[in-house]
Motif scaffolding. Structure first.
Motif, PDB file in Angstrom:
ATOM      1  N   MET A  99    -103.752 -25.247 125.743  1.00  0.00           N
ATOM      2  CA  MET A  99    -102.933 -25.524 124.591  1.00  0.00           C
ATOM      3  C   MET A  99    -103.351 -24.594 123.451  1.00  0.00           C
ATOM      4  N   THR A 100    -102.371 -24.025 122.788  1.00  0.00           N
ATOM      5  CA  THR A 100    -102.620 -23.126 121.665  1.00  0.00           C
ATOM      6  C   THR A 100    -103.151 -23.913 120.473  1.00  0.00           C
ATOM      7  N   LYS A 101    -104.113 -23.329 119.751  1.00  0.00           N
ATOM      8  CA  LYS A 101    -104.625 -23.982 118.550  1.00  0.00           C
ATOM      9  C   LYS A 101    -103.480 -24.231 117.577  1.00  0.00           C
ATOM     10  N   ALA A 102    -103.538 -25.368 116.894  1.00  0.00           N
ATOM     11  CA  ALA A 102    -102.457 -25.777 115.996  1.00  0.00           C
ATOM     12  C   ALA A 102    -102.163 -24.740 114.916  1.00  0.00           C
ATOM     13  N   ILE A 103    -103.187 -24.061 114.418  1.00  0.00           N
ATOM     14  CA  ILE A 103    -102.955 -23.123 113.318  1.00  0.00           C
ATOM     15  C   ILE A 103    -102.109 -21.923 113.737  1.00  0.00           C
ATOM     16  N   TYR A 104    -101.940 -21.706 115.026  1.00  0.00           N
ATOM     17  CA  TYR A 104    -101.139 -20.585 115.518  1.00  0.00           C
ATOM     18  C   TYR A 104     -99.752 -21.027 115.981  1.00  0.00           C
ATOM     19  N   ARG A 105     -99.430 -22.269 115.796  1.00  0.00           N
ATOM     20  CA  ARG A 105     -98.147 -22.790 116.279  1.00  0.00           C
ATOM     21  C   ARG A 105     -97.107 -22.830 115.163  1.00  0.00           C
ATOM     22  N   ARG A 106     -95.869 -22.742 115.554  1.00  0.00           N
ATOM     23  CA  ARG A 106     -94.743 -22.815 114.625  1.00  0.00           C
ATOM     24  C   ARG A 106     -94.800 -24.105 113.828  1.00  0.00           C
ATOM     25  N   GLU A 107     -95.200 -25.191 114.446  1.00  0.00           N
ATOM     26  CA  GLU A 107     -95.263 -26.486 113.774  1.00  0.00           C
ATOM     27  C   GLU A 107     -96.209 -26.454 112.571  1.00  0.00           C
ATOM     28  N   HIS A 108     -97.285 -25.701 112.685  1.00  0.00           N
ATOM     29  CA  HIS A 108     -98.232 -25.594 111.572  1.00  0.00           C
ATOM     30  C   HIS A 108     -97.602 -24.827 110.416  1.00  0.00           C
ATOM     31  N   ASP A 109     -96.891 -23.754 110.725  1.00  0.00           N
ATOM     32  CA  ASP A 109     -96.204 -22.997 109.676  1.00  0.00           C
ATOM     33  C   ASP A 109     -95.203 -23.883 108.941  1.00  0.00           C
ATOM     34  N   ILE A 110     -94.470 -24.686 109.683  1.00  0.00           N
ATOM     35  CA  ILE A 110     -93.487 -25.574 109.067  1.00  0.00           C
ATOM     36  C   ILE A 110     -94.184 -26.647 108.239  1.00  0.00           C
ATOM     37  N   PHE A 111     -95.299 -27.167 108.720  1.00  0.00           N
ATOM     38  CA  PHE A 111     -96.091 -28.144 107.966  1.00  0.00           C
ATOM     39  C   PHE A 111     -96.451 -27.573 106.597  1.00  0.00           C
ATOM     40  N   LEU A 112     -96.941 -26.334 106.578  1.00  0.00           N
ATOM     41  CA  LEU A 112     -97.333 -25.697 105.327  1.00  0.00           C
ATOM     42  C   LEU A 112     -96.123 -25.462 104.425  1.00  0.00           C
ATOM     43  N   GLN A 113     -94.991 -25.086 105.011  1.00  0.00           N
ATOM     44  CA  GLN A 113     -93.779 -24.877 104.229  1.00  0.00           C
ATOM     45  C   GLN A 113     -93.317 -26.170 103.560  1.00  0.00           C
ATOM     46  N   VAL A 114     -93.378 -27.267 104.295  1.00  0.00           N
ATOM     47  CA  VAL A 114     -92.971 -28.561 103.739  1.00  0.00           C
ATOM     48  C   VAL A 114     -93.911 -28.964 102.610  1.00  0.00           C
ATOM     49  N   LEU A 115     -95.204 -28.792 102.799  1.00  0.00           N
ATOM     50  CA  LEU A 115     -96.169 -29.103 101.734  1.00  0.00           C
ATOM     51  C   LEU A 115     -95.875 -28.304 100.467  1.00  0.00           C
ATOM     52  N   LYS A 116     -95.681 -27.014 100.630  1.00  0.00           N
ATOM     53  CA  LYS A 116     -95.431 -26.163  99.470  1.00  0.00           C
ATOM     54  C   LYS A 116     -94.115 -26.533  98.798  1.00  0.00           C
ATOM     55  N   ARG A 117     -93.082 -26.769  99.605  1.00  0.00           N
ATOM     56  CA  ARG A 117     -91.780 -27.152  99.045  1.00  0.00           C
ATOM     57  C   ARG A 117     -91.892 -28.442  98.241  1.00  0.00           C
ATOM     58  N   MET A 118     -92.613 -29.418  98.763  1.00  0.00           N
ATOM     59  CA  MET A 118     -92.773 -30.685  98.052  1.00  0.00           C
ATOM     60  C   MET A 118     -93.537 -30.486  96.741  1.00  0.00           C
ATOM     61  N   ARG A 119     -94.539 -29.614  96.747  1.00  0.00           N
ATOM     62  CA  ARG A 119     -95.266 -29.348  95.512  1.00  0.00           C
ATOM     63  C   ARG A 119     -94.345 -28.701  94.483  1.00  0.00           C
ATOM     64  N   ILE A 120     -93.583 -27.726  94.909  1.00  0.00           N
ATOM     65  CA  ILE A 120     -92.673 -27.037  93.994  1.00  0.00           C
ATOM     66  C   ILE A 120     -91.603 -27.995  93.473  1.00  0.00           C
ATOM     67  N   GLU A 121     -91.055 -28.820  94.370  1.00  0.00           N
ATOM     68  CA  GLU A 121     -90.036 -29.793  93.954  1.00  0.00           C
ATOM     69  C   GLU A 121     -90.594 -30.824  92.979  1.00  0.00           C
ATOM     70  N   SER A 122     -91.887 -31.080  93.063  1.00  0.00           N
ATOM     71  CA  SER A 122     -92.512 -32.021  92.127  1.00  0.00           C
ATOM     72  C   SER A 122     -92.818 -31.341  90.790  1.00  0.00           C
ATOM     73  N   GLU A 123     -92.508 -30.031  90.719  1.00  0.00           N
ATOM     74  CA  GLU A 123     -92.705 -29.227  89.508  1.00  0.00           C
ATOM     75  C   GLU A 123     -94.177 -29.160  89.086  1.00  0.00           C
ATOM     76  N   MET A 124     -95.040 -29.105  90.093  1.00  0.00           N
ATOM     77  CA  MET A 124     -96.473 -28.951  89.829  1.00  0.00           C
ATOM     78  C   MET A 124     -96.921 -27.571  90.279  1.00  0.00           C
ATOM     79  N   THR A 125     -97.799 -26.984  89.486  1.00  0.00           N
ATOM     80  CA  THR A 125     -98.426 -25.739  89.911  1.00  0.00           C
ATOM     81  C   THR A 125     -99.574 -26.082  90.865  1.00  0.00           C
ATOM     82  N   GLN A 126    -100.075 -25.063  91.537  1.00  0.00           N
ATOM     83  CA  GLN A 126    -101.248 -25.279  92.380  1.00  0.00           C
ATOM     84  C   GLN A 126    -102.400 -25.808  91.550  1.00  0.00           C
TER      85      GLN A 126
END
Length: 83
Positions: A1-28
Motif C-alpha cells: 500500500m502506498t504511503k498516505a502522503i503520496y496518495r490523491r486522497e491526501h492532496d484532497i484532504f489538504l485542499q479541503v483544510l485550506k479551503r475551509m480556513r480561507i472560507e472562515s476568513e482566517m489567515t494561517q
C-alpha cells in the motif's frame, strides 16, 4: 500500500483544510494563534509537511467554526467529485 502522503486522497484532504480556513476568513497566522501554535504550524499542515492526529484535526475544525463530522462530509464530497 502506498504511503498516505503520496496518495490523491491526501492532496484532497489538504485542499479541503485550506479551503475551509480561507472560507472562515482566517489567515494561517490567526488560525495558528488560535491553536496556540506558531504561524509555521498551519503552513506546514497545509503543505503536508506536518500531519494532524484526530484530536488536532478536531481542534482545528473548532477554530474554523465547524466540526469533525462536517469536515469529514466535505472531504468525502471532494473525494467523490474528484477535486
Amino acid at each position: 500500500m502506498t504511503k498516505a502522503i503520496y496518495r490523491r486522497e491526501h492532496d484532497i484532504f489538504l485542499q479541503v483544510l485550506k479551503r475551509m480556513r480561507i472560507e472562515s476568513e482566517m489567515t494561517q497566522a490567526q488560525c495558528s494563534a488560535a491553536l496556540s501554535r506558531p504561524q509555521s504550524f498551519m503552513s506546514d499542515v497545509e503543505r503536508g509537511v506536518r500531519r494532524l492526529d484526530t484530536v488536532q484535526l478536531r481542534d482545528l475544525c473548532v477554530v474554523l467554526g465547524t466540526d469533525l463530522i462536517s469536515f469529514s462530509k466535505a472531504y468525502e464530497k471532494a473525494l467523490r467529485d474528484g477535486e
